[in-house]
Design an enzyme around this catalytic site. Structure first.
Site, mmCIF file in Angstrom:
data_model
loop_
_atom_site.group_PDB
_atom_site.id
_atom_site.type_symbol
_atom_site.label_atom_id
_atom_site.label_comp_id
_atom_site.label_asym_id
_atom_site.label_seq_id
_atom_site.Cartn_x
_atom_site.Cartn_y
_atom_site.Cartn_z
ATOM 1 N N HIS A 9 36.204 -17.751 23.362
ATOM 2 C CA HIS A 9 35.105 -17.942 22.418
ATOM 3 C C HIS A 9 34.552 -16.630 21.867
ATOM 4 O O HIS A 9 34.050 -16.604 20.748
ATOM 5 C CB HIS A 9 33.985 -18.729 23.100
ATOM 6 N N SER B 244 29.699 -18.497 16.477
ATOM 7 C CA SER B 244 29.150 -19.578 17.284
ATOM 8 C C SER B 244 27.935 -20.202 16.581
ATOM 9 O O SER B 244 28.046 -20.655 15.451
ATOM 10 C CB SER B 244 28.804 -19.056 18.680
#
Length: 286
Positions: free
Chosen positions: A254, A102
């Site tokens: 994610h 991320s």
């Protein structure tokens, strides 16, 4: 494992170092860089196996986890990259495989831009990309005396449990233990000073021309059901990094290190072996 605090770039950084049983000149040095509102803990599912063949250096970025928080640090991506580069110098590390998840993936890209000789290759797990700087109005608001208190109020009013569930595909990964780790930073008053600093100082993700200039071999790993950094971002990024290998995982959100640790490890190890970064390892899924 050795956990310690190291003074780097005028800030105290928490670092965990994992050494394989046999460490020599052919052993790769792997640096793990976590994402926003996270810590070393996000990589815990992959560290044990990774540390069997690599020296693993995992850190909490300033403002997060166990590292120092507050107003004295410049919370920009470029300064994060400078801090990590200085940390590697302190640890006598010449080359790293930079692994980022991320926001940590974007910091890896900044490292590749500003410290290309430090990077051997990149492993990016759903890296944040193509996000511009915060608006001038929002940046100005961070200078208000009550800005940290307001940020704390707004976040605590949010439905954090449902937000956490949205970052995974299968809710079994949003168990209560993981949720408590996720919300822990929000209970720390000092964290909001760091969050305000990040809103104020973050310069935005690398531009297209910067990405085209990165020539490092890159492994891009992405969840096909990522709602935070959508798959379309990965598809675009894979065309702009000249040496990128793009691998996606169905039914994955994610939190890729938590949702697909075995598959991600297998791809990472095969990638590094092909790059000649360590001695022969049996080609089988971990």
């Amino acid at each position: 494992m050795e956990g310690k605090y190291i003074k780097v770039n005028n800030v105290s950084v928490y670092v965990e170092e994992y050494m394989p049983k046999s460490y020599g000149k052919d052993t790769p040095d792997v640096c793990l860089i976590h994402g926003l509102v996270s810590s070393v803990h996000s990589f815990k599912p992959v560290i044990p196996k990774l540390a069997e063949f690599a020296r693993v250096i995992a850190l909490d970025l300033p403002g997060f986890g166990k590292s120092e928080k507050g107003t004295g640090y410049l919370y920009s991506y470029e300064n994060y990259a400078a801090t990590i580069a200085e940390l590697m110098e302190i640890l006598s590390v010449k080359k790293i495989t930079a692994v980022g998840h991320s926001m940590g993936g974007q910091i890896c890209l900044y490292l590749a831009k500003y410290y290309p000789d430090l990077i051997s290759e990149l492993v990016l797990m759903a890296p944040s990309s193509y996000v511009g700087r915060s608006s001038i109005r929002l940046r100005l608001a961070t200078y208000l005396p009550l800005a940290p208190l307001c940020a704390r109020f707004l976040i605590n009013r949010s439905d954090l449990r449902n937000i956490f569930k949205s970052v995974v595909y299968d809710e079994k990964h949003a168990d209560d233990e993981s949720y408590q780790i996720y919300v822990a930073p929000f209970k720390d008053k000092a964290f909001y000073q760091s969050l305000i600093g990040l809103i104020r100082h973050r310069e935005g993700d690398l531009k297209d021309e910067d990405l085209y200039g990165i020539a490092h071999h890159t492994l891009l790993l992405w969840g096909e059901n990522d709602q935070v950094v959508p798959l379309s971002i990965g598809e675009r990024l894979s065309t702009q990094l000249s040496q990128a290998r793009f691998i996606t995982y169905p039914k994955t959100g994610h939190l890729l290190p938590k949702e697909q640790p075995e598959k991600a490890l297998t791809e990472m190890i095969n990638f590094l072996e092909e790059r000649g970064r360590f001695q022969r390892l049996p080609k089988k899924e971990i």
